[in-house]
Design a protein around this motif. Structure first.
Motif, PDB file in Angstrom:
ATOM      1  N   GLY A   1     -24.119 -32.183 -26.030  1.00 55.57           N
ATOM      2  CA  GLY A   1     -24.396 -31.399 -24.827  1.00 55.57           C
ATOM      3  C   GLY A   1     -24.447 -32.254 -23.573  1.00 55.57           C
ATOM      4  N   ALA A   2     -23.578 -33.233 -23.511  1.00 52.34           N
ATOM      5  CA  ALA A   2     -23.545 -34.124 -22.351  1.00 52.34           C
ATOM      6  C   ALA A   2     -22.879 -33.430 -21.164  1.00 52.34           C
ATOM      7  CB  ALA A   2     -22.772 -35.390 -22.699  1.00 52.34           C
ATOM      8  N   THR A   3     -23.012 -34.072 -20.016  1.00 51.53           N
ATOM      9  CA  THR A   3     -22.409 -33.555 -18.790  1.00 51.53           C
ATOM     10  C   THR A   3     -21.553 -34.639 -18.161  1.00 51.53           C
ATOM     11  OG1 THR A   3     -24.361 -32.187 -18.417  1.00 51.53           O
ATOM     12  CG2 THR A   3     -22.910 -32.550 -16.525  1.00 51.53           C
ATOM     13  N   MET A   4     -20.344 -34.281 -17.784  1.00 46.89           N
ATOM     14  CA  MET A   4     -19.438 -35.234 -17.157  1.00 46.89           C
ATOM     15  C   MET A   4     -19.675 -35.238 -15.652  1.00 46.89           C
ATOM     16  SD  MET A   4     -17.966 -35.990 -19.868  1.00 46.89           S
ATOM     17  CE  MET A   4     -16.873 -35.627 -21.195  1.00 46.89           C
ATOM     18  N   VAL A   5     -19.859 -36.424 -15.099  1.00 43.52           N
ATOM     19  CA  VAL A   5     -20.029 -36.540 -13.656  1.00 43.52           C
ATOM     20  C   VAL A   5     -18.676 -36.948 -13.062  1.00 43.52           C
ATOM     21  CG1 VAL A   5     -21.318 -37.631 -11.789  1.00 43.52           C
ATOM     22  CG2 VAL A   5     -22.402 -37.269 -14.027  1.00 43.52           C
ATOM     23  N   VAL A   6     -18.162 -36.070 -12.231  1.00 44.23           N
ATOM     24  CA  VAL A   6     -16.797 -36.238 -11.723  1.00 44.23           C
ATOM     25  C   VAL A   6     -16.837 -36.442 -10.216  1.00 44.23           C
ATOM     26  CG1 VAL A   6     -14.567 -35.090 -11.429  1.00 44.23           C
ATOM     27  CG2 VAL A   6     -15.832 -34.821 -13.563  1.00 44.23           C
ATOM     28  N   HIS A   7     -16.112 -37.445  -9.758  1.00 43.25           N
ATOM     29  CA  HIS A   7     -16.104 -37.802  -8.357  1.00 43.25           C
ATOM     30  C   HIS A   7     -14.722 -37.544  -7.768  1.00 43.25           C
ATOM     31  CE1 HIS A   7     -18.722 -39.913  -5.491  1.00 43.25           C
ATOM     32  NE2 HIS A   7     -17.596 -40.268  -4.896  1.00 43.25           N
ATOM     33  N   GLY A   8     -14.692 -36.879  -6.611  1.00 42.79           N
ATOM     34  CA  GLY A   8     -13.400 -36.611  -5.992  1.00 42.79           C
ATOM     35  C   GLY A   8     -13.526 -36.606  -4.479  1.00 42.79           C
ATOM     36  N   PRO A   9     -12.449 -36.313  -3.796  1.00 51.91           N
ATOM     37  CA  PRO A   9     -12.454 -36.301  -2.333  1.00 51.91           C
ATOM     38  C   PRO A   9     -13.517 -35.351  -1.790  1.00 51.91           C
ATOM     39  CG  PRO A   9     -10.222 -36.005  -3.183  1.00 51.91           C
ATOM     40  CD  PRO A   9     -11.128 -35.948  -4.345  1.00 51.91           C
ATOM     41  N   ALA A  10     -13.797 -34.255  -2.530  1.00 57.63           N
ATOM     42  CA  ALA A  10     -14.769 -33.274  -2.051  1.00 57.63           C
ATOM     43  C   ALA A  10     -16.182 -33.642  -2.459  1.00 57.63           C
ATOM     44  CB  ALA A  10     -14.394 -31.891  -2.588  1.00 57.63           C
TER      45      ALA A  10
ATOM     46  N   LYS B   1     -10.408 -31.284 -17.363  1.00 56.40           N
ATOM     47  CA  LYS B   1     -10.658 -30.614 -16.089  1.00 56.40           C
ATOM     48  C   LYS B   1     -10.627 -31.579 -14.906  1.00 56.40           C
ATOM     49  CE  LYS B   1     -12.505 -26.354 -17.540  1.00 56.40           C
ATOM     50  NZ  LYS B   1     -13.730 -25.611 -17.930  1.00 56.40           N
ATOM     51  N   LEU B   2     -10.325 -32.835 -15.171  1.00 51.58           N
ATOM     52  CA  LEU B   2     -10.208 -33.807 -14.078  1.00 51.58           C
ATOM     53  C   LEU B   2      -8.968 -33.488 -13.248  1.00 51.58           C
ATOM     54  CD1 LEU B   2     -10.781 -37.402 -15.536  1.00 51.58           C
ATOM     55  CD2 LEU B   2     -12.174 -36.219 -13.822  1.00 51.58           C
ATOM     56  N   GLY B   3      -9.162 -33.402 -11.942  1.00 46.84           N
ATOM     57  CA  GLY B   3      -8.008 -33.235 -11.063  1.00 46.84           C
ATOM     58  C   GLY B   3      -7.297 -34.562 -10.849  1.00 46.84           C
ATOM     59  N   ALA B   4      -6.110 -34.489 -10.295  1.00 48.99           N
ATOM     60  CA  ALA B   4      -5.308 -35.706 -10.108  1.00 48.99           C
ATOM     61  C   ALA B   4      -5.989 -36.704  -9.174  1.00 48.99           C
ATOM     62  CB  ALA B   4      -3.933 -35.341  -9.577  1.00 48.99           C
ATOM     63  N   THR B   5      -6.824 -36.200  -8.298  1.00 45.15           N
ATOM     64  CA  THR B   5      -7.468 -37.099  -7.334  1.00 45.15           C
ATOM     65  C   THR B   5      -8.912 -37.399  -7.718  1.00 45.15           C
ATOM     66  OG1 THR B   5      -8.178 -35.231  -5.992  1.00 45.15           O
ATOM     67  CG2 THR B   5      -6.024 -36.188  -5.470  1.00 45.15           C
ATOM     68  N   GLU B   6      -9.292 -36.953  -8.901  1.00 43.70           N
ATOM     69  CA  GLU B   6     -10.687 -37.131  -9.320  1.00 43.70           C
ATOM     70  C   GLU B   6     -10.829 -38.267 -10.335  1.00 43.70           C
ATOM     71  OE1 GLU B   6     -12.950 -32.914  -8.953  1.00 43.70           O
ATOM     72  OE2 GLU B   6     -11.540 -33.098 -10.626  1.00 43.70           O
ATOM     73  N   LEU B   7     -12.100 -38.623 -10.542  1.00 40.84           N
ATOM     74  CA  LEU B   7     -12.407 -39.770 -11.397  1.00 40.84           C
ATOM     75  C   LEU B   7     -13.726 -39.495 -12.098  1.00 40.84           C
ATOM     76  CD1 LEU B   7     -12.568 -43.049 -11.784  1.00 40.84           C
ATOM     77  CD2 LEU B   7     -13.365 -43.039  -9.449  1.00 40.84           C
ATOM     78  N   LEU B   8     -13.750 -39.733 -13.402  1.00 36.37           N
ATOM     79  CA  LEU B   8     -14.990 -39.591 -14.159  1.00 36.37           C
ATOM     80  C   LEU B   8     -15.834 -40.832 -13.909  1.00 36.37           C
ATOM     81  CD1 LEU B   8     -16.647 -38.112 -16.415  1.00 36.37           C
ATOM     82  CD2 LEU B   8     -15.315 -39.426 -18.069  1.00 36.37           C
ATOM     83  N   THR B   9     -17.061 -40.644 -13.395  1.00 37.91           N
ATOM     84  CA  THR B   9     -17.870 -41.822 -13.030  1.00 37.91           C
ATOM     85  C   THR B   9     -18.965 -42.112 -14.039  1.00 37.91           C
ATOM     86  OG1 THR B   9     -19.286 -40.431 -11.662  1.00 37.91           O
ATOM     87  CG2 THR B   9     -17.469 -41.582 -10.561  1.00 37.91           C
TER      88      THR B   9
END
Lengths: 781, 278
Positions: B133-142, B160-168
Motif C-alpha cells: 500500500g505504498a504511495t509513489m511521489v511524482v515530481h513534474g513541471p506542475a 502513470k508517469l508522464g513524459a516530463t515527470e520523475l518518480l522521486t
C-alpha cells in the motif's frame, strides 16, 4: 619428481593467463587503422529482395553482394546420392531465407557507427511464405526453399535390417513421439574475426575465433578464389567452440574479402543477439518411435522416423546431413539390437543453418532411446535400470559390431550403469516415500550412451563430406637450451590441449612439463590438421605428438649416448636429466651439442637432428568409443512445474586419461550444457519465422545455482586400437543429461500418470503433462 | 548491439532535472541504475535523444521517517536496501525482496525508483509496493503529486508517469512488530524475472490485510476477497479463496500461468500461517 606424464592430475598450463584475464581473444586484438563491420540482416524469414539502396555519401562503406564479384557462395558438396546442394552466399543477393541472414556489410570506425550506418541502408522485400517447421517442410507439394530442388529435403535416408520378422511376433510394442528444442550454443566468447593485409608477407592474415584454422584457410581460399598460400589463418585464444566454430561462416568470407581487396584491417565481433537469432542453431529433432520387445523388456527391434529442422543452408564442411547421419547411426545407442529401421528427413526451413553442436545428434538420440527404454520398462512392469542392464552390450561381447555397423572397440557398459545406480543410492530412494516434506514428487532416472570419438578417414568419407580427415600431424623440437616445442595444427578452445599434449610429450621425452611449450592453430607455423571437433584432439593430435616425441626422444638418446660415451640403449631419462648409470647430461647439453657445438658430434650423427614431424591416426578409422552412464535424482513441484536436481551421478570411461582433472572438467562442462538442453534452453520461432528468443532473458541458460554438484567416477578401459589407449571425451558430458533428467522427471510424475516427451522440460510442459493426465488442476495438489 | 547516438547530462538538483525533462520535444529519458534501460539502449529499443542521469541528485537518496510512515528516495539501490543502509520499518520485507532481485551485480546499480518507473509487471518492487500500500511521489513541471502504488502501472512497461515527470520517492506505511508477511515468487532460475509473484501482508495493529498476485503481464492484482478472508478467517481459508479469485479476475491468462499465480499467492499465505503457529 611427481609424475607429469599421462595420467597425472597436473594444473593446466593455460590457466595462468586466463585466470588473470590476460588471454588474447579476437576482441583483444588491435591493428592500427582497424575498422569495424556490422551487418544488415534480414528482418524477415523468407523474401525476395526487390531493391537495395546505399545511403548517399557512404557508397564505399556499404557493401552489397554485387560489390563482391568473383566471390563464391559457401557450397557444401556431398558424395552421398540424393544430397541436395545449397548455395549460402556471404551476402544475400536476390533472396533471403532466414531472419538474420546477412545482406549488407557496413564499415565504420567503430561498431556503434557501423550499426548507425546499417540503419540507413534501404532494402525492400517482397515476402514469401516461410517454412517454419519439419511438418510443413517435409510435406509433399511444399515449394522447395532452393531452386532446382525436387523436394524440400537436403537428404532423405533409410536403413532397414530385419524388422519385418520382428513386427510380426513381438509381444510388446511401445510407441513414442518425442521432440527436442532448437538451441543455440553460447560459448562464452561468440564468433568474431580480425582480418588484415600483411604487406611484408604479402598475405591476408585472418585471426578468427575457430576450432579449425587449417580448414578455414581452405574454405576462404575457395570462396575468395585466391591461392591458399596467400592466406594465413591464425586463431588466437578461443573462448569455447562447441561446434559453432568448426565451420566457415558468411561473415568470415565477407570480412576476409574486405581486408584482401582493400588491403586494410577490419573486424567483426558477433554480439549476443546475433548469436541468438542468426548464429548457429542446433539440436532440433522430431522422433516417431515404435519399439518392439519381449515380455522381459529385451529389445527385439526399433523403428524410427527422425526429422531434423536443418535451417536454410548447409554449413561447410560438415553439411546439412551430418546430423541425420549421426542420428540414424547412433540411435541404437549402447544396446544390443538386432533389428532396426530408421528413416531420416533433413528438412530445409527458414531458420539459420543447423550446425553440429557438442554431441552432434547424440543428445537427441540418447534422449529418444533412453525414454524408449523407460517406456518399455513401464510396459513390462520392471524397473528401468533392469531393462537397461538387460539390453546393454555385455563386456564379454566386446569388441562388438552393432546393427548400424558401428564397431564398439572396448568397455564395460553394464558396469558403468551399476556404478551410477550405486552412486545415486537407488535402493535407498526406492525404499523412501515418493514425495518429500514439501510435497514434491521424487524420481530417479538413468541414461547410458556411447560416444564415437576420433572417427577417421573412412567414416567421414562415408558421410560424403567434402573434407575428410586423414593423418594428424605434430612437430616436436628440442631447443638449444633443452626445452621442448610442440607445434600442431589443431586448436585449443578451452579443452586444455596446451597441457595434455605437453603431458604426452613428457611421457616420451621426460623433459620437465614446465619446459614444454605448445603452439597451436596457426597455418603459418603449424603442420596441417583438420582441427578440433568430433572429440578427436587428444587421440589424433595426441597420437601425433606421441609419435614425434618418440622420434625426438630417440635422437636425444643418441646424442646423449655419444656425449656419455655409452650405447643409446644404455640411456634412460630420469629426474629431468639423461642418465647412463650414474653419469648424466642435461637436455641443454644435448641441445647445445647439436645446435652450437656440432664439432663434438660424430660424422654419422642422425641428420634429422632434434626435431621431427610425426603423423598419426588410430589403427581403425571407425573411432574409439567412450561411454558413460548418468543417473539423476530430482524433485518435481507439481504445482509450479519446477524441477530441482537433488543429485547427479556420472560414471564415465574415456579409456586412458591423460589428465583426470581435465576429464572431470570436460564432463562437468558438457553435463552443464546437457542440463540446459533438458530443462532450460529453447529458441522458438513464430509462424512467420521470427526468432522469439533474442536476448538471454528469453533464452535461459543454466547458471551455477541451477546446476547440481556432478559426482563423477571413472572407469579406465584403454582402447586396444589407439596410442596409449586414449579415447575422446570432449562431447560426452552433453549427451546424457536430457535422457537421465527427463526419465527422472517422468519417474517422479508416475503417480500422477503424467509424462513429458518434449525438451526442455519447462514448468509449462510439466504442468501441461499433469493437466493432460488429470482433468482438473486442483487434483494435482 | 550498441546504442544509437544520444546526449548525456547529469543534473545536480531536482529543479535542474525537472527543467531538463520539461521540454517534451527534447525526447529526454531519465537514467538511474541503467539495469533495464542500458540493455534497451544497446538493443536500440529505447532511442532517447538525451539521457538525464539523476544519480548525483542527493535529494533523491533521502530517507524520511515519521510515526506512521516513512519514505525512501527513488535512487536508493536494491543493494542498499538489501544491506540495511537505512533502518528497516518493514519488518524485514524490503531487505528480503531486495535480496531476491536478479544478481548482486544488478542490485549494486539498479534502483528502486528505476525499477518502478520501468514498470515491468514481473519486477519485484512493482508487486511489493502495491501489496504494502505504498504511495509513489511524482515530481513534474506542475509540482508534486501522489499515486497509489497499486494504480501506478497502466499496463506492461507503462506507468502513470508522464513524459516530463520523475518518480522521486516512495512512501510506505510502517509495519508494526506484530506484522507478518509472506513473499513467494516462481522463477525458473535464480535471478530471472518471476513467472508469478504472491505477496501477503498482515498487520492487525495497522489494519492491513492485503493479498496480491503479481507478474500478471499487467498491473499487479490486489485480491480483495482473499484479503477480507485473511482478516476475518485467517490465512488457511484465504488460500482457498485466492485460487478461485485468481481464476475470476485473470481469466485472460494461460491456465498454467494462473496455476502458478495461485500457487505463489497460496504459498505467501502459507508463510503467514506458519509464522502464526510458531
Amino acid at each position: 619428481m611427481a609424475s607429469e606424464g599421462i595420467g597425472a592430475r597436473v594444473l593446466r598450463k593455460e590457466d595462468a593467463r586466463h585466470l588473470r584475464g590476460r588471454g588474447q581473444f579476437v576482441g583483444d586484438i588491435r591493428i592500427p587503422g582497424m575498422l569495424e563491420v556490422a551487418f544488415v540482416r534480414s528482418p524477415v524469414a523468407h523474401a525476395l529482395i526487390r531493391e537495395r539502396k546505399k545511403p548517399a555519401g557512404f557508397e564505399n562503406s556499404v557493401i552489397f553482394n554485387d560489390d563482391m564479384p568473383g566471390v563464391l557462395p559457401i557450397t557444401t558438396r556431398s558424395s552421398i546420392p540424393g544430397y541436395k546442394v545449397s548455395d549460402y552466399p556471404a551476402l544475400a543477393a536476390e533472396r533471403v531465407r532466414f531472419v538474420g541472414e546477412t545482406i549488407a556489410m557496413c564499415v565504420a570506425p567503430n561498431r556503434a557507427a557501423a550499426e548507425d550506418l546499417c540503419e540507413l541502408v534501404d532494402i525492400q522485400y517482397e515476402e514469401l511464405d516461410p517454412i517454419v517447421n519439419c511438418a510443413t517442410g517435409r510435406a509433399s507439394g511444399v515449394k522447395p526453399l532452393h531452386d532446382g530442388w525436387t523436394d524440400n529435403l537436403f537428404l532423405r535416408t533409410s536403413f532397414d535390417q530385419g524388422m519385418d520378422e520382428v513386427i510380426a511376433k513381438a509381444p510388446v510394442v511401445v510407441e513414442l513421439e518425442l521432440s527436442t528444442a532448437r538451441q543455440t550454443m553460447h560459448p562464452m566468447e561468440g564468433k568474431g574475426l580480425v582480418a588484415w593485409w600483411d604487406h611484408r608477407a604479402g598475405q591476408l592474415v585472418v585471426h578468427t575465433s575457430t576450432q579449425v584454422p587449417h580448414m578455414i584457410r581452405i574454405g576462404l581460399a575457395e570462396c575468395l578464389g585466391i591461392p591458399q598460400a596467400i592466406i594465413r589463418v591464425a586463431a588466437p585464444d578461443v573462448g569455447g567452440g562447441f561446434g559453432y566454430k568448426c565451420m566457415l561462416m558468411p561473415e568470415e568470407v565477407a570480412v576476409a574479402w574486405l581486408a584482401y581487396t582493400r588491403q586494410g584491417a577490419f573486424r567483426w565481433i558477433e554480439d549476443r543477439r546475433e548469436h541468438l537469432t542468426a548464429g548457429a542453431n542446433a539440436r532440433q529433432h522430431e522422433y516417431k518411435i515404435k519399439a518392439y520387445a519381449d515380455e522381459r523388456g529385451r529389445f527385439l527391434g526399433l523403428d524410427a522416423d527422425v526429422a531434423v529442422d536443418c535451417g536454410a543452408y548447409s554449413v561447410w564442411p560438415f553439411s546439412a546431413c551430418l546430423e541425420a547421419a549421426q542420428a540414424s547411426g547412433n540411435l541404437p545407442g549402447p544396446y544390443d539390437l538386432k533389428a532396426y529401421r530408421c528413416s531420416t528427413f533433413s528438412v530445409a526451413t527458414n531458420k539459420p543453418p543447423f550446425a553440429p553442436y557438442r554431441g552432434v545428434a547424440r543428445p537427441g538420440v540418447c534422449f529418444a532411446i533412453e525414454l524408449t527404454i523407460d517406456a518399455i520398462a513401464k510396459a513390462v512392469g520392471r524397473e528401468a535400470w533392469e531393462v537397461r542392464l538387460e539390453n546393454l552390450v555385455a563386456a564379454s561381447a566386446m569388441p562388438y559390431t552393432n546393427v548400424t555397423k558401428k564397431f564398439y572397440d572396448s568397455g564395460n557398459y553394464p558396469a558403468s550403469l551399476l556404478e551410477v545406480k550405486r552412486m545415486i543410492d537407488f535402493d535407498r530412494i526406492r525404499s523412501e516415500p515418493r514425495r518429500d516434506a514439501k510435497g514434491r514428487y521424487l524420481g530417479v532416472g538413468f541414461a547410458t550412451y556411447t560416444e564415437q570419438s576420433a572417427h577417421g578417414t573412412k567414416v567421414f568419407a562415408q558421410w560424403g563430406l567434402p573434407l575428410v580427415p586423414g593423418f594428424d600431424q605434430a612437430h616436436v623440437k628440442l631447443t638449444p637450451d633443452g626445452a621442448l616445442e610442440i607445434k600442431a595444427g589443431i586448436h585449443t578452445i578451452g579443452q586444455g590441449l596446451e597441457t595434455t599434449l605437453a603431458q604426452i610429450a613428457h611421457e616420451q621425452t621426460r623433459v620437465p612439463l614446465k619446459d614444454i611449450r605448445v603452439v597451436l592453430g596457426d597455418t603459418a607455423n603449424t603442420p596441417f590438421s583438420t582441427g578440433a571437433y568430433a572429440s578427436r584432439g587428444i587421440v589424433m593430435t595426441g597420437g601425433a605428438v606421441s609419435v614425434a616425441s618418440e622420434i625426438v626422444a630417440g635422437r636425444i638418446k643418441s646424442i646423449a649416448a655419444h656425449l656419455l660415451q655409452v650405447r643409446p640403449e644404455d640411456i634412460s631419462f630420469r629426474d629431468g636429466a639423461i642418465f647412463a648409470g650414474e653419469a648424466s647430461v642435461s637436455y641443454e647439453d644435448v641441445g647445445r651439442a647439436w645446435y652450437m657445438r656440432p664439432d663434438q658430434l660424430p660424422d654419422d650423427v642422425d641428420r634429422g637432428g632434434l626435431e621431427a614431424t610425426g603423423a598419426y591416426k588410430p589403427q581403425i578409422d571407425s573411432g574409439v568409443f567412450s561411454y558413460a552412464s548418468h543417473a539423476a535424482y530430482v524433485a518435481v513441484d507439481a504445482e509450479t512445474g519446477l524441477v530441482e536436481i537433488l543429485d547427479y551421478a556420472i560414471c564415465e570411461d574415456c579409456g586412458t586419461m591423460v589428465n583426470p582433472m581435465i576429464v572431470d572438467g570436460q564432463t562437468i562442462g558438457g553435463a552443464a550444457q546437457g542440463v540446459g538442453t533438458a530443462l532450460f534452453e529453447e529458441s522458438p520461432y513464430d509462424d512467420n519465422g521470427q526468432p522469439l528468443a533474442s536476448t538471454l532473458i528469453d533464452y535461459l541458460l543454466p547458471g551455477p545455482t541451477e546446476l547440481p554438484r556432478f559426482r563423477i567416477s571413472h572407469m579406465e578401459t584403454p582402447s586396444p586400437y589407439s596410442a596409449h589407449g586414449l579415447k575422446g571425451v570432449g562431447e560426452g558430458g552433453a549427451i546424457a543429461p536430457a535422457g537421465a533428467l527427463v526419465n527422472a522427471i517422468n519417474d517422479a510424475l508416475a503417480p500422477l500418470n503424467a509424462a513429458v516427451h518434449t525438451i526442455p522440460a519447462s514448468p509449462e510442459r510439466i504442468l501441461a503433462a499433469i493437466a493432460a493426465a488429470k482433468p482438473t488442476l486442483n487434483d494435482a495438489a | 548491439m550498441k546504442p544509437a547516438p544520444f546526449d548525456y547530462v547529469r543534473p545536480r538538483s531536482l529543479p535542474e532535472a525537472t527543467a531538463l525533462l520539461s521540454d517534451e520535444s527534447a525526447n529526454a529519458k531519465i537514467f538511474a541504475g541503467g539495469q533495464s534501460l542500458g540493455p534497451m539502449l544497446n538493443l536500440r529499443l529505447a532511442r532517447p535523444a538525451k539521457l538525464v542521469d539523476i544519480r548525483n541528485i542527493q535529494a533523491l537518496r533521502a530517507v524520511r521517517v515519521d510515526e506512521k510512515s516513512y519514505s525512501i528516495g527513488a535512487t536508493l539501490t536494491h543493494a542498499e536496501i538489501e544491506d540495511g543502509a537505512f533502518e528497516d520499518f518493514s519488518q524485514g520485507l524490503l531487505p528480503f525482496v531486495a535480496r531476491g532481485i536478479a544478481y548482486r551485480a544488478v542490485r549494486n546499480r539498479g534502483t528502486v525508483g528505476g525499477s518502478l518507473s520501468h514498470a515491468d509487471p514481473a519486477a519485484d518492487w512493482v508487486s511489493t509496493m502495491a501489496a504494502i500500500g505504498a504511495t509513489m511521489v511524482v515530481h513534474g513541471p506542475a509540482g508534486e503529486r501522489r499515486v497509489p502504488a497499486e494504480q501506478f502501472l497502466v499496463g506492461a512497461f507503462t506507468s502513470k508517469l508522464g513524459a516530463t515527470e520523475l518518480l522521486t520517492a516512495i512512501e510506505l506505511p510502517r509495519l508494526s512488530a506484530t506484522a507478518r508477511w509472506g513473499y513467494y515468487k516462481v522463477c525458473r532460475k535464480t535471478g530471472e524475472f518471476a513467472k508469478a509473484i504472491g505477496v501477503t501482508i498482515q498487520d492487525p495493529r495497522a489494519g492491513i490485510f492485503r493479498v496480491l498476485a503479481g507478474s500478471t503481464e499487467g498491473r499487479p492484482v490486489l485480491l480483495a476477497r482473499s484479503g477480507e478472508t485473511l482478516a476475518t478467517q485467517g490465512a488457511d481459508r484465504a488460500a482457498g479463496v485466492a485460487r478461485q479469485e485468481i481464476e475470476e479476475v485473470l481469466p485472460h491468462l494461460e491456465p498454467g500461468h494462473r496455476q502458478q499465480l495461485a500457487v505463489a499467492v497460496q504459498r505467501s499465505l502459507q508463510k503467514i500461517s506458519l509464522l502464526e503457529t510458531v
